[in-house]
Design an enzyme around this catalytic site. Structure first.
Site, PDB file in Angstrom:
ATOM      1  N   HIS A 180       0.768  -1.410   0.299  1.00  0.00           N
ATOM      2  CA  HIS A 180      -0.190   0.118   0.034  1.00  0.00           C
ATOM      3  C   HIS A 180       0.781   1.246   0.202  1.00  0.00           C
ATOM      4  CE1 HIS A 180      -3.393  -2.313   1.468  1.00  0.00           C
ATOM      5  NE2 HIS A 180      -3.314  -2.615   0.689  1.00  0.00           N
TER       6      HIS A 180
ATOM      7  N   GLU B 282       0.969   3.656   2.254  1.00  0.00           N
ATOM      8  CA  GLU B 282       1.524   3.914   3.178  1.00  0.00           C
ATOM      9  C   GLU B 282       3.134   3.200   3.793  1.00  0.00           C
ATOM     10  OE1 GLU B 282      -1.176   3.098   2.466  1.00  0.00           O
ATOM     11  OE2 GLU B 282      -3.016   4.231   4.126  1.00  0.00           O
TER      12      GLU B 282
ATOM     13  N   CYS C  85      -5.912   1.311   6.219  1.00  0.00           N
ATOM     14  CA  CYS C  85      -6.225   0.113   6.835  1.00  0.00           C
ATOM     15  C   CYS C  85      -6.292   0.028   7.840  1.00  0.00           C
ATOM     16  CB  CYS C  85      -6.507  -1.013   5.602  1.00  0.00           C
ATOM     17  SG  CYS C  85      -4.722  -0.946   5.825  1.00  0.00           S
TER      18      CYS C  85
ATOM     19  N   CYS D 100      -2.028  -1.028   7.567  1.00  0.00           N
ATOM     20  CA  CYS D 100      -1.489   0.370   7.825  1.00  0.00           C
ATOM     21  C   CYS D 100      -1.149   1.313   8.984  1.00  0.00           C
ATOM     22  CB  CYS D 100      -1.962   1.599   6.247  1.00  0.00           C
ATOM     23  SG  CYS D 100      -1.532   0.363   4.917  1.00  0.00           S
TER      24      CYS D 100
END
Length: 169
Positions: A56, A58, A86, A89
């Site tokens: 992701h 992040e 999410c 993360c």
């Protein structure tokens, strides 16, 4: 507290989201800055290309910053991300000890910073950070909505083409 600098960094994160979309990824971008406002790291979603569910935006930015600083603790930093993080993360954000999180669009399906869950609201957490949500929310939401609409349209088109091929066989 939201500032002009927050909007500037979110626009940069949106440009990273655009990069992700051109790669065929879900358009999410992230930028990590130090206390002076210098960009330490940035990332965009790469899960599809890397076949990696942890890639992701992040996580990419946090990994890059950790390598740059030679420390997994990213104290006195702010993470800007176009979509509410999410749970995965949020966990990485907690462990990295960033001081502030700023996000754009809310994620009512998997958001872990208030929309679906509030990961950081547990008094037992050993780190507290400042959170600002909804920065350039409309632009961030539109980027994602547009992407998913194009994807649905493409799948519909492919399904129709396959039906026509089957009918002609």
């Amino acid at each position: 507290m939201r500032s002009d600098f927050d909007e500037k960094m979110m626009r940069h994160a949106l440009s990273l989201a655009e990069r992700a979309e051109t790669l065929g990824e879900i358009p999410v971008g992230a930028v990590l800055v130090d206390k002076l406002g210098n960009i330490l790291a940035e990332g965009c979603n790469l899960s599809i290309i890397h076949n990696d569910p942890t890639a992701h935006a992040e996580i990419i930015a946090l990994r890059q910053a950790g390598q740059k600083r030679q420390n997994y603790r990213l104290l006195d930093t702010t993470l800007y991300v176009t979509l509410e993080p999410c749970t995965m993360c949020a966990g990485a954000i907690l462990h990295s000890r960033i001081g502030r999180l700023v996000f754009g669009a809310y994620d009512y399906k998997t958001g872990a910073v208030g929309s679906r869950f509030h990961f950081f609201n547990d008094y037992k957490m050993n780190h507290v950070l400042e959170i600002t949500g909804g920065v350039l929310q409309e632009e961030c939401s539109q980027k994602l909505s547009s992407f998913f609409q194009k994807r649905r349209d493409q799948k519909k088109k492919e399904k129709l083409e396959n039906k026509q091929l089957d009918a002609n066989s």
